[in-house]
Motif scaffolding. Structure first.
Motif, PDB file in Angstrom:
ATOM      1  N   GLU A 182      11.620 -52.031  70.601  1.00 40.36           N
ATOM      2  CA  GLU A 182      13.070 -52.470  70.406  1.00 40.36           C
ATOM      3  C   GLU A 182      13.306 -53.488  71.646  1.00 40.36           C
ATOM      4  O   GLU A 182      12.538 -53.483  72.798  1.00 40.36           O
ATOM      5  N   TYR A 226      15.443 -55.738  74.685  1.00 45.05           N
ATOM      6  CA  TYR A 226      16.540 -55.494  75.673  1.00 45.05           C
ATOM      7  C   TYR A 226      16.837 -56.703  76.243  1.00 45.05           C
ATOM      8  O   TYR A 226      15.817 -57.323  76.886  1.00 45.05           O
ATOM      9  N   THR A 275      20.910 -52.163  80.415  1.00 42.29           N
ATOM     10  CA  THR A 275      20.478 -53.438  79.366  1.00 42.29           C
ATOM     11  C   THR A 275      21.516 -53.633  78.251  1.00 42.29           C
ATOM     12  O   THR A 275      22.313 -52.636  77.906  1.00 42.29           O
ATOM     13  N   GLU A 297      13.615 -44.715  81.359  1.00 40.14           N
ATOM     14  CA  GLU A 297      13.913 -45.158  79.693  1.00 40.14           C
ATOM     15  C   GLU A 297      15.648 -44.799  79.718  1.00 40.14           C
ATOM     16  O   GLU A 297      15.967 -45.673  79.290  1.00 40.14           O
ATOM     17  N   LYS A 324      18.183 -47.953  78.676  1.00 38.37           N
ATOM     18  CA  LYS A 324      18.945 -48.068  77.842  1.00 38.37           C
ATOM     19  C   LYS A 324      20.628 -48.122  78.100  1.00 38.37           C
ATOM     20  O   LYS A 324      21.344 -48.677  77.461  1.00 38.37           O
ATOM     21  N   SER A 337      20.937 -53.757  74.332  1.00 41.26           N
ATOM     22  CA  SER A 337      19.904 -53.614  73.215  1.00 41.26           C
ATOM     23  C   SER A 337      20.338 -54.475  72.283  1.00 41.26           C
ATOM     24  O   SER A 337      21.373 -54.822  71.633  1.00 41.26           O
ATOM     25  N   THR A 360       9.060 -40.135  81.527  1.00 43.44           N
ATOM     26  CA  THR A 360       8.976 -41.276  80.868  1.00 43.44           C
ATOM     27  C   THR A 360       7.635 -41.769  80.621  1.00 43.44           C
ATOM     28  O   THR A 360       7.251 -42.844  80.082  1.00 43.44           O
TER      29      THR A 360
END
Length: 179
Positions: A94, A96, A114, A107, A111, A116, A153
């Protein structure tokens, strides 16, 4: 060019260069200004932003998607362009887009701090007839090399460059370099 053409063509152009926790990018803001000028010549109503922190980046995206929705609600079929020059990363396939103030160590922070690309693509795709993304992201991973080293993580690994994306109908994505 008629007023209707401009109203149906919307663009958000972002150039992030002055990163606080990643290398500064020399050309991002200049590239954004150049793209803005060209899109304006093509009849787009352009909003140009530079060096957005996380809060302002999220707000700019939200306002842009809202503007697209308003044009759609008026019975038009908008064409929407998002141009981004700055740092981008891929994690678990994914993508970002990074604001200039992201201090990302895990992580959850990735999320939360940033943008997405998948979320933006979905939001724009729900309102625009055609969504076009130009991603001019630095291929070097600006995240700390220790990211993903703790127990929580450890499976997270940021790759250099951006991942290829599956796009919905009516969406086009152009990368400045290979994924």
């Amino acid at each position: 060019m008629s007023e209707g053409q401009v109203k149906d063509r919307l663009a958000l152009v972002v150039g992030n260069a002055a990163y606080k926790n990643a290398p500064t990018l020399r050309n991002a803001v200049n590239d954004a200004r150049s793209i803005s000028e060209e899109l304006t010549k093509l009849g787009f109503a352009v909003r140009t932003e530079a060096d957005l922190d996380g809060e302002h980046f999220q707000r700019a995206i939200g306002q842009f998607v809202g503007e697209i929705g308003n044009v759609r609600a008026e019975g038009h079929e908008p064409v929407a362009v998002l141009f981004f020059a700055g740092h981008g990363v891929q994690v678990r396939g994914e993508n970002y887009l990074l604001p200039i103030d992201g201090d990302i160590d895990n992580e959850a922070e990735l999320k939360l701090r940033t943008i997405s690309l998948n979320v933006v693509m979905e939001a724009m795709g729900n309102s625009a007839k055609t969504s076009i993304f130009f991603l001019d992201c630095c291929r070097d991973n600006p995240l700390p090399p220790t990211l993903g080293q703790d127990e929580v993580t450890r499976s997270m690994k940021a790759e250099s460059g951006l991942a290829t994306v599956d796009v919905p109908n009516g969406t086009f994505v152009a990368f400045a370099t290979q994924p």
